[in-house]
Design an enzyme around this catalytic site. Structure first.
Site, PDB file in Angstrom:
ATOM      1  N   LEU A   1     -13.181  11.531   9.312  1.00  0.00           N
ATOM      2  CA  LEU A   1     -12.158  11.567   8.269  1.00  0.00           C
ATOM      3  C   LEU A   1     -11.188  10.400   8.449  1.00  0.00           C
ATOM      4  O   LEU A   1     -11.199   9.714   9.466  1.00  0.00           O
ATOM      5  CB  LEU A   1     -11.405  12.897   8.328  1.00  0.00           C
ATOM      6  CG  LEU A   1     -12.250  14.159   8.107  1.00  0.00           C
ATOM      7  CD1 LEU A   1     -11.408  15.411   8.311  1.00  0.00           C
ATOM      8  CD2 LEU A   1     -12.874  14.152   6.716  1.00  0.00           C
TER       9      LEU A   1
ATOM     10  N   CYS B   1      -8.443   3.419   5.491  1.00  0.00           N
ATOM     11  CA  CYS B   1      -7.198   3.144   6.201  1.00  0.00           C
ATOM     12  C   CYS B   1      -7.327   3.383   7.696  1.00  0.00           C
ATOM     13  O   CYS B   1      -7.010   2.518   8.507  1.00  0.00           O
ATOM     14  CB  CYS B   1      -6.068   4.004   5.624  1.00  0.00           C
ATOM     15  SG  CYS B   1      -4.506   3.829   6.505  1.00  0.00           S
TER      16      CYS B   1
ATOM     17  N   SER C   1     -11.159   2.922  -2.285  1.00  0.00           N
ATOM     18  CA  SER C   1     -11.536   1.625  -2.848  1.00  0.00           C
ATOM     19  C   SER C   1     -12.461   0.883  -1.904  1.00  0.00           C
ATOM     20  O   SER C   1     -12.669   1.287  -0.755  1.00  0.00           O
ATOM     21  CB  SER C   1     -10.280   0.785  -3.120  1.00  0.00           C
ATOM     22  OG  SER C   1      -9.554   0.565  -1.911  1.00  0.00           O
TER      23      SER C   1
ATOM     24  N   GLY D   1      -8.836  -8.802  -2.762  1.00  0.00           N
ATOM     25  CA  GLY D   1      -8.431  -7.536  -3.349  1.00  0.00           C
ATOM     26  C   GLY D   1      -9.499  -6.474  -3.205  1.00  0.00           C
ATOM     27  O   GLY D   1     -10.564  -6.686  -2.600  1.00  0.00           O
TER      28      GLY D   1
ATOM     29  N   ALA E   1      -1.805   3.307   1.326  1.00  0.00           N
ATOM     30  CA  ALA E   1      -2.095   4.623   1.891  1.00  0.00           C
ATOM     31  C   ALA E   1      -0.945   5.595   1.655  1.00  0.00           C
ATOM     32  O   ALA E   1      -1.169   6.768   1.310  1.00  0.00           O
ATOM     33  CB  ALA E   1      -2.375   4.490   3.390  1.00  0.00           C
TER      34      ALA E   1
ATOM     35  N   HIS F   1      25.362  -1.064  16.875  1.00  0.00           N
ATOM     36  CA  HIS F   1      25.373  -2.463  17.313  1.00  0.00           C
ATOM     37  C   HIS F   1      24.972  -2.534  18.777  1.00  0.00           C
ATOM     38  O   HIS F   1      25.438  -1.750  19.592  1.00  0.00           O
ATOM     39  CB  HIS F   1      26.774  -3.054  17.143  1.00  0.00           C
ATOM     40  CG  HIS F   1      26.896  -4.445  17.684  1.00  0.00           C
ATOM     41  ND1 HIS F   1      26.391  -5.541  17.002  1.00  0.00           N
ATOM     42  CD2 HIS F   1      27.436  -4.925  18.830  1.00  0.00           C
ATOM     43  CE1 HIS F   1      26.634  -6.633  17.712  1.00  0.00           C
ATOM     44  NE2 HIS F   1      27.270  -6.276  18.830  1.00  0.00           N
TER      45      HIS F   1
END
Length: 468
Positions: free
Chosen positions: A38, A42, A145, A274, A323, A447
Site C-alpha cells: 500500500l 508517493c 497518476s 508531468g 499527496a 528567537h
C-alpha cells in the site's frame, strides 16, 4: 459477493486515508490495490524515497563541501551508494508496513488485485488466481497518476527513465539530462548532482518551477546553480538518438526560443514533464463516465461524479497532483458519506519543492492576486537578516507575504530558504483562518528561529520590519 458500505480503488495517500476515515465513521470498508504494498506512488516510488535520497545526498554533500567551515575536518569522504539505497528502501518498507497495520487496526478488508467497475455498485478485483466481486453502496476512485512519456523519447528504463528508475540507479551517471524543471526534475536532479553527476536541466518555459512566484523561482535558480546544476531555459527537446545509434551516449537535439539548435550528449535522460491520471482498465465506460480533455474524471464540489455513488479523488480529478491534497479529498468524501460537512479549502493547499534551498508556497502569487482583481501589498524578508539561518550556514532566499491592500487579508505566502517545507505550515494555517498580515506580525515567534522570517515579512507589508 461480499457487501460493503464503501469500496476504495487505489491504496495511495488519497485512497488509504479515505478508507481509514470511512472505517472510523462506522462504515464497512474495502480497499483494492493492484500493487503488493500500500501507499501508492508517493510512498513506494515518489515522495518518501525521493526525500530519503535528498537527505542522504545532502549529508554526503555536506561532508564533502561544508563540514570544514564548522571546524569539522574529514580526511576523506566515500560514497556507499548501496547502503544509501538500502536506507531508502528500509524507510519505504517501514512505512508501507505501517499502513498495512493501520488497515488491520481499522478493520478494513484489503483486496490485492486490479480493481475495475463492473457497474455502479460492483467492483471486480482481478488477481493471478482469478476474479472476485465486491458490492458497495459508495465507490471511491483513487487510482493516482503515472509519468507522462514524450512521443519521441519513450521510457526504456535504462537510458531514458522516469522518476521510478531515477530513484534506483546503481551508480551516479556521469551525465544526466533532466527534461522538466518542476518538483520531480529539480529534486532528483539535485540528488544526483550532489552525488557527483553532471546534471543539465532543460525547461521549455523561461524559468524553473513555473507555478511559483517569479521572484522566488529566480532565487531558487540561483541557489541550485551554486550546487553545480546547469540550466537551459526557454529550451525544448526536439529529438534524440539513443546509444544503439550513437555508440555511447544519448544525443538530445535542443531548440531554444530563438529557433537555435544544439546537441547535448548525456549518459541518461530523466523525463519529468508531468504526470497524467491513471485510468487504464478502471472500467469507466461500463458506467457511462468519460474523462475530460485532460484525462481527468469530472466531479462536483463533493467530489461525486455524474454517476450517483461514484466518487473520485486525488490525481484523477482537477487540482494539483499532491499527496496531501488527495488526503484532504479522501477525508472530505468519507465525511460527506457519513452525513458530515466534508470540505477541502483549495486556496490553502501548500506546494513544496524539497531541494536546497527549499521552495514552499500557499495561496496566490502576487501576479495571480492581481489577475483576480486584487490590489495587493507585499512584504519581503531575506534570510540573510535571520539569526537562526546564519547559525545554520544557510541564509539564502527570502519570505514573501502577499496581502489584500484593502482588508489586509493574507492571499499568499512564498518561501525560498532553509526548511521552507516546515515554515509553510504556519502560513497555511493563517490562510485557513483568513488571517491578516497584522495577525502574523503581532504573533510572538521564538528567537532565534527561522519562523521569525515569516513574522518579519508580515511586518514588512506595512514597512515596519525590524531586521531588514
Amino acid at each position: 459477493m461480499e457487501n460493503f458500505d464503501v469500496a476504495v480503488i487505489g491504496g495511495g495517500p488519497g485512497g488509504y486515508v479515505a478508507a481509514i476515515r470511512s472505517a472510523q465513521l462506522g462504515k464497512k470498508t474495502a480497499l483494492v490495490e493492484k500493487d503488493s504494498t500500500l501507499g501508492g506512488t508517493c510512498l513506494n516510488v515518489g515522495c518518501i524515497p525521493t526525500k530519503a535520497l535528498l537527505e542522504s545526498s545532502d549529508a554526503y554533500h555536506a561532508a564533502s563541501h561544508r563540514f570544514a567551515e564548522h571546524g569539522v575536518q574529514v580526511a576523506s569522504v566515500e560514497l556507499d551508494l548501496s547502503k544509501l539505497m538500502a536506507r531508502k528502501q528500509g524507510i519505504v518498507t517501514d512505512l508501507t508496513g505501517g499502513i498495512a497495520m493501520l488497515m488491520k487496526k481499522n478493520k478494513i478488508k484489503v483486496f490485492q488485485g486490479k480493481g475495475s467497475l463492473e457497474d455502479a455498485r460492483t467492483v471486480l478485483v482481478s488477481t493471478e488466481d482469478g476474479e472476485e466481486r465486491l458490492h458497495a453502496e459508495a465507490i471511491i476512485l483513487a487510482t493516482g497518476s503515472t509519468p507522462i512519456e514524450l512521443p519521441f523519447l519513450p521510457f526504456d528504463g535504462t537510458h531514458v527513465v522516469s522518476s521510478t528508475e531515477a530513484l534506483s540507479f546503481d551508480k551516479p551517471p556521469k551525465s544526466l539530462a533532466v527534461v522538466g524543471a518542476g518538483a520531480v526534475g529539480l529534486e532528483l536532479g539535485s540528488v544526483w548532482a550532489r552525488l557527483g553527476s553532471e546534471v543539465t536541466v532543460i525547461e521549455i518555459f523561461d524559468r524553473i518551477a513555473p507555478f511559483a512566484d517569479k521572484q522566488l523561482s529566480q532565487a531558487l535558480l540561483r541557489g541550485l546553480k551554486t550546487q553545480g546544476l546547469d540550466f537551459k531555459l526557454n529550451t525544448k527537446v526536439t529529438g534524440a538518438e539513443l546509444p544503439e545509434t550513437t555508440g555511447e551516449n544519448i544525443r538530445l537535439t535542443l531548440e531554444n526560443a530563438k529557433g537555435e539548435s544544439e546537441t547535448l550528449a548525456c549518459e541518461k535522460v530523466l523525463v519529468a514533464v508531468g504526470r497524467r491520471p491513471y485510468l487504464e482498465g478502471l472500467g469507466l465506460e461500463n458506467i457511462g463516465l468519460e474523462p475530460d480533455d485532460k484525462g481527468r474524471i469530472p466531479v462536483n464540489d463533493h467530489l461525486c461524479t455524474s454517476v450517483e455513488g461514484i466518487y473520485a479523488i486525488g490525481d484523477v480529478v482537477r487540482g494539483p497532483m499532491l499527496a496531501h491534497k488527495a488526503e484532504e479529498e479522501g477525508i472530505a468524501v468519507a465525511e460527506h458519506l457519513a452525513g458530515k460537512a466534508g470540505h477541502v479549502n483549495y486556496d490553502a493547499i501548500p506546494n513544496v519543492i524539497y531541494t536546497s534551498p527549499e521552495l514552499a508556497q500557499v495561496g496566490w502569487t502576487e501576479a495571480e492576486a492581481k489577475e483576480n482583481g486584487k490590489t495587493v501589498k507585499v512584504g519581503k524578508f531575506y534570510f540573510k537578516g535571520n539569526g537562526r539561518a546564519k547559525t545554520l550556514g544557510d541564509d539564502g532566499g527570502l519570505v514573501k507575504v502577499v496581502a489584500d491592500a484593502e482588508t489586509d487579508r493574507v492571499l499568499g505566502v512564498h518561501i525560498v530558504g532553509p526548511h521552507a517545507s516546515e515554515l509553510i505550515a504556519e502560513a497555511t494555517l493563517g490562510l485557513e483562518f483568513s488571517a491578516s498580515s497584522e495577525d502574523i506580525a503581532r504573533t510572538s515567534h521564538a528567537h532565534p528561529t527561522l519562523s521569525e522570517a515569516l513574522k518579519e515579512a508580515a511586518m514588512a507589508v506595512e514597512k515596519r520590519q525590524i531586521h531588514g
